[in-house]
Enzyme design. Structure first.
Site, PDB file in Angstrom:
ATOM      1  N   CYS A  19     101.105 130.187  35.830  1.00 55.18           N
ATOM      2  CA  CYS A  19     101.116 128.755  36.429  1.00 55.18           C
ATOM      3  C   CYS A  19      99.884 128.446  36.729  1.00 55.18           C
ATOM      4  CB  CYS A  19     101.948 129.029  37.754  1.00 55.18           C
ATOM      5  SG  CYS A  19     102.335 127.724  38.662  1.00 55.18           S
ATOM      6  N   CYS A  53     110.405 116.422  42.727  1.00 51.41           N
ATOM      7  CA  CYS A  53     109.918 117.638  42.964  1.00 51.41           C
ATOM      8  C   CYS A  53     108.643 117.557  44.090  1.00 51.41           C
ATOM      9  CB  CYS A  53     109.317 118.281  41.716  1.00 51.41           C
ATOM     10  SG  CYS A  53     108.619 119.787  41.762  1.00 51.41           S
ATOM     11  N   GLU A  79     100.085 116.990  44.755  1.00 56.10           N
ATOM     12  CA  GLU A  79     101.045 116.350  43.940  1.00 56.10           C
ATOM     13  C   GLU A  79     102.413 116.410  44.248  1.00 56.10           C
ATOM     14  OE1 GLU A  79      97.789 116.257  40.263  1.00 56.10           O
ATOM     15  OE2 GLU A  79      99.274 117.685  40.423  1.00 56.10           O
ATOM     16  N   CYS A  81     100.426 133.787  40.294  1.00 60.03           N
ATOM     17  CA  CYS A  81     101.168 133.764  39.117  1.00 60.03           C
ATOM     18  C   CYS A  81     100.558 133.593  37.835  1.00 60.03           C
ATOM     19  CB  CYS A  81     102.660 133.058  39.171  1.00 60.03           C
ATOM     20  SG  CYS A  81     103.661 133.351  40.419  1.00 60.03           S
ATOM     21  N   CYS A 100     106.523 121.991  34.677  1.00 66.95           N
ATOM     22  CA  CYS A 100     106.631 122.983  35.478  1.00 66.95           C
ATOM     23  C   CYS A 100     105.358 123.991  35.222  1.00 66.95           C
ATOM     24  CB  CYS A 100     107.744 123.890  35.170  1.00 66.95           C
ATOM     25  SG  CYS A 100     107.926 125.336  36.006  1.00 66.95           S
TER      26      CYS A 100
END
Length: 414
Positions: free
Chosen positions: A149, A135, A122, A146, A387
């Protein structure tokens, strides 16, 4: 079904990956996207052109690819019509395939893309009043694990190639209609077709999508060199930021060989908490990471290092954490700013977002110490584009559904 097997996962502490070869095209043609001018000239010479002609044609083709954004050799109007079929028989102008495009209520756009050998990833475009930021992903999946995430819960499939990385920027320019207009073979128009960020929608690039850029260093470097090349996409290195979770051995090379702005996913101020939420810390600890930041080539008050800090309720958001963050930045004499990121929730996430009041107080403590600490406004949450959320579109849909979307798109094109 994708032809490329999953890459081996080295684990939480040392997630170094081994790049696999990309499945060759069945028709044997070579994709020119992602190649520098010198390599294009070598390929042309290998295909039968003499050295002088190969160099000339490479210069022309490079300009059409990266400055004009053409996707067909027939569009290259200053190359002889008899030459264009010769190029088309041997080479191809690739782009990642767009499987799905979504737009958030706040204007954020997300694309689900597919590589030529069948892997999905993506990219996200975030428009603001004074800038537009793309991004960009560097890998299909991620090994860093992480815990906050969602992308980090994916398995890593493979590194993206330079062409697949720079191809994201080119796709964004396609979608935004931001390639220079005019004909290259009219000399008087050449000066007015130079690309600049002024007045453009796409002004900045952040290597913050899927993957850890410094675990795909060579491909990221080669792609960004094309983005920064004055004869290529011509975006200033000052408008590009590379984000790392702290791959310390590659950070100096990043500054020397790429030279972009640096962002570091810090997210904690002590070993125990960072070991938990950023497992890479078990290999490269906070002190080693901050020392590498202090030595980063080009870092200065004019080009500060950005520390990304996701705000997790009762985990890393106390007044003591804020004061320790200030102490560390000052101890290592870092030209730094801190981006405070409200945690973006996803199903099954082990954390909650800090309260707005707690985030505000944390920011005030850092600001009062003379360090910029803005709170990032979450963008694209309704399309899982915020994010840490880049996973859901690729994995929530079944393969059959994605293939159906791709077939419908192809049918609509003709």
């Amino acid at each position: 079904m994708a032809d490329t097997a999953l890459m081996p996962i080295a684990g939480h502490i040392d997630p170094v990956t081994v790049a696999r070869d990309i499945t060759p095209r069945e028709d044997g043609r070579v994709d020119l996207i992602g190649l520098p001018k010198r390599r294009i000239a070598e390929l042309f010479e290998e295909a039968g052109l003499d050295a002088k002609q190969a160099k000339l044609r490479a210069k022309q083709v490079f300009h059409w690819l990266y400055h004009r954004g053409v996707t067909e050799f027939d569009a290259m109007t200053d190359i002889a019509k008899t030459m264009r079929p010769w190029l088309a028989q041997r080479f191809v102008i690739g782009r990642p395939e767009v499987i799905e495009a979504q737009q958030s209520d706040d204007g954020t756009r997300k694309w689900l893309l597919r590589t030529a050998d069948g892997h999905d990833f993506e990219m996200v475009f975030i428009p603001d009043a004074d800038r537009g930021t793309l991004c960009v992903s560097s890998q299909v999946g991620c090994t860093l694990n992480c815990r906050f995430c969602h992308t980090g819960t994916m398995r890593l499939v493979r590194n993206l190639t330079p062409g697949e990385i720079v191809g994201q920027v080119m796709l964004a320019r396609d979608a935004l209609g931001e390639w220079p207009k005019g004909r290259m073979d009219v000399p008087d128009e050449e000066d007015v077709t130079e690309y600049s960020a002024d007045g453009r929608l796409l002004t900045n690039i952040v290597m913050m999508g899927m993957g850890e850029p410094l675990y795909n260093f060579d491909n990221v470097r080669d792609a960004l060199r094309l983005v920064m090349d004055g004869d290529g996409l011509a975006l200033s290195k000052r408008r590009i930021t590379l984000s790392t979770s702290g791959v310390v051995p590659m950070m100096a090379r990043c500054g020397e060989e790429i030279g972009t702005n640096l962002a570091v996913s810090l997210h904690a101020t002590n070993k125990d908490v960072r070991d938990e939420i950023v497992p890479l810390n078990k290999k490269y600890g906070i002190e080693e990471l901050l020392a590498a930041c202090a030595a980063y080539p080009g870092a200065s008050n004019a080009r500060r290092i950005t520390f990304e800090y996701v705000m997790l309720k009762d985990k890393n958001d106390s007044d003591a954490d804020a004061r320790e963050l200030v102490r560390l930045i000052k101890q290592y004499k870092l030209p730094a700013k801190v981006n405070l990121i409200p945690f973006n929730p996803w199903p099954g996430a082990p954390y909650e977002c800090s309260t707005p009041e707690r985030i505000r107080r944390f920011s005030e403590i850092v600001f009062e110490a003379g360090i910029s600490a803005p709170v990032r406004t979450p963008r694209g949450r309704d399309i899982d584009a915020a994010c840490g959320q880049l996973k859901t579109a690729a994995e929530k849909k079944s393969r059959a559904e994605l293939d159906r979307l791709a077939a419908e798109k192809q049918a609509a094109l003709g």
